[in-house]
Design an enzyme around this catalytic site. Structure first.
Site, PDB file in Angstrom:
ATOM      1  N   CYS A 121      23.442  95.019  55.240  1.00  0.00           N
ATOM      2  CA  CYS A 121      23.042  96.264  55.980  1.00  0.00           C
ATOM      3  C   CYS A 121      22.528  97.517  54.942  1.00  0.00           C
ATOM      4  CB  CYS A 121      24.171  96.784  56.899  1.00  0.00           C
ATOM      5  SG  CYS A 121      24.543  95.492  58.229  1.00  0.00           S
ATOM      6  N   ASP A 311      33.741 101.354  59.216  1.00  0.00           N
ATOM      7  CA  ASP A 311      33.023 100.471  60.266  1.00  0.00           C
ATOM      8  C   ASP A 311      33.265 101.110  61.636  1.00  0.00           C
ATOM      9  OD1 ASP A 311      31.894  98.900  58.338  1.00  0.00           O
ATOM     10  OD2 ASP A 311      32.967  97.080  59.054  1.00  0.00           O
TER      11      ASP A 311
END
Length: 440
Positions: A121, A311
């Protein structure tokens, strides 16, 4: 062809979803099976892209992988492993960063390993320098080539004394997977101590490893000459659980997450309650809902475990756009994790990004010109927009915003989300969302 997800927002999400094994544990457990001299069994395995990638990588190295998707049971037999062709590794690795963790086990098995260009990512610098330096300390020879990196251990791997400059999860996993069969004792200081690390240690201990974890982030590994297989049930995915909890909050919904566990969500749940969410726990999972009334603004700082996980930040930022007042979020783990807010701004959010450390503690990004602090003013009315998913957690956060927004959102790049969220489109539809999928 790429998929287009069309969302008609404005409906509360209500119902039940099922969360299985952790994306940050299951693929690493599969890699650990390479170290064994016998088959292993892994349970609670989700159907996500990262599991598919590791399955393919193991298969081209000779590991026999059998899986029952419905039950989530996987068996892995590493008894006939061999070196794979570089082109095969590159093809099956895709944009995953998992291949770097194959290095230690493959050197123990085959004497060499190959790493293609790594993806992942786009949320900040995840240098593989930590990994390569770790491997060199064990005695590996690193040869950078145009096609990737070839790593060998002509004199075998030996234990080492290591200290990480930052408690990196990936580098800690690298040390564990390399040290367990290395000759002698390895001592790792400033290690990561996330729940997924402890679950990986439990797996390695089942296999015959001797690992001691101290309270000061030090891990001591005594190398052994042989490891057997393991039988293990993965811990549930705490990040997916937090994402569904945030979705319930933002859409003013009510979601029961079957399979969720409270234990590893302490920092998240404290924040969830402070902002105005409610939850309850039973033996089978957790229920999350909007408690009613306005949401509360807050000051939030991400950190390594046991702090508020990075996250969890992105879904929580979406919730904070609906809070009554000004919130501040200081990201200390990944320097570019606020890139996803560009789409939220187009949807009507009031988010200002800053280079300064706006939290209580200066962080390693404070003097490096990164936009790593956010000031969020709310509440705002979100409206639909065209969105291209930038990364895994940011992408799911965009879905949450679109589900809460007035009007239509068209979302592309949703394939990224499947790396860590099992059957997420079916789950969203099952919660009552008005969505449709088309090809483009």
């Amino acid at each position: 062809m790429a998929k287009l997800l069309t969302i008609q927002g404005g409906k509360p999400l209500r119902g039940e979803v099922h969360v299985r094994g952790a994306k940050n544990l299951v693929p690493k457990s599969m890699v650990a099976s390479l170290l064994g001299s016998e088959p292993s069994e892994l349970r609670n395995v989700p159907e996500i892209k990262d599991v598919e990638i590791v399955t393919n990588l193991l298969s081209i190295h000779g590991v026999k992988v059998d899986r029952d998707a419905a039950s989530g049971v996987m068996t892995l037999d590493p008894r006939e492993t061999y070196s794979a062709e570089h082109t095969e590794i590159d093809t099956h690795a895709g944009d995953s960063r998992i291949p770097i963790l194959f290095c230690g086990p493959l050197m123990h098995k085959n004497g060499e390993a190959f790493i293609p260009d790594l993806g992942g990512c786009r949320i900040g610098d995840r240098p593989i320098n930590y990994h390569l330096e770790v491997l060199r300390n064990f005695g590996a020879v690193v040869d950078k080539r145009p096609t990737g990196i070839h790593i060998s251990a002509p004199k075998g791997l030996r234990g080492a004394k290591l200290e990480l400059p930052f408690p990196s999860v990936g580098a800690t996993e690298q040390v564990l997977l390399t040290a367990v069969l290395a000759e002698g004792i390895t001592e790792l200081k400033n290690s990561a101590v996330e729940p997924e690390i402890h679950d990986l240690i439990a797996i390695l201990q089942q296999m015959g490893a001797i690992i001691t974890v101290y309270t000061d982030r030090t891990i001591r590994i005594e190398g052994v000459s042989r490891l057997s297989g393991f039988r293990h049930r993965s811990i549930p995915d705490r990040n997916e659980t937090a994402s569904w909890a945030s979705a319930a909050l933002v859409t003013e919904g009510d979601i029961y997450v079957r399979g969720a566990a409270q234990r590893d969500l302490t920092a998240f749940l404290n924040t969830y309650r402070k902002i105005g969410g409610e939850f309850e726990v039973d033996d089978d999972g957790m229920r999350f809902w909007h408690a009613g009334g306005p949401l509360n603004p807050l000051v939030l700082e991400t950190d390594v475990h046991p702090g508020f996980m990075t996250d969890w930040q992105q879904p929580m930022v979406v919730a904070l756009t609906q809070a009554n007042g000004v919130s501040i979020v200081h990201e200390t783990v990944y320097e570019n994790r606020f890139g996803f807010t560009e789409a939220l701004t187009r949807m009507g959010s009031s988010i200002q990004l800053h280079r300064e450390c706006l939290g209580s503690n200066p962080c390693r990004f404070g003097q490096r010109n990164f936009l790593h602090s956010a000031v969020i003013s709310g509440p705002v009315t979100l409206h639909g927009a065209d969105i291209d998913v930038p990364d895994l957690r940011g992408g799911f956060s965009h879905l949450i915003a679109a589900l809460a927004a007035n009007g239509t959102s068209n979302v592309t790049g949703i394939e990224i989300i499947s790396r860590g969220y099992e059957h997420f489109i079916d789950k969203i539809a099952g919660l009552g969302a008005d969505i449709s999928i088309s090809e483009r």
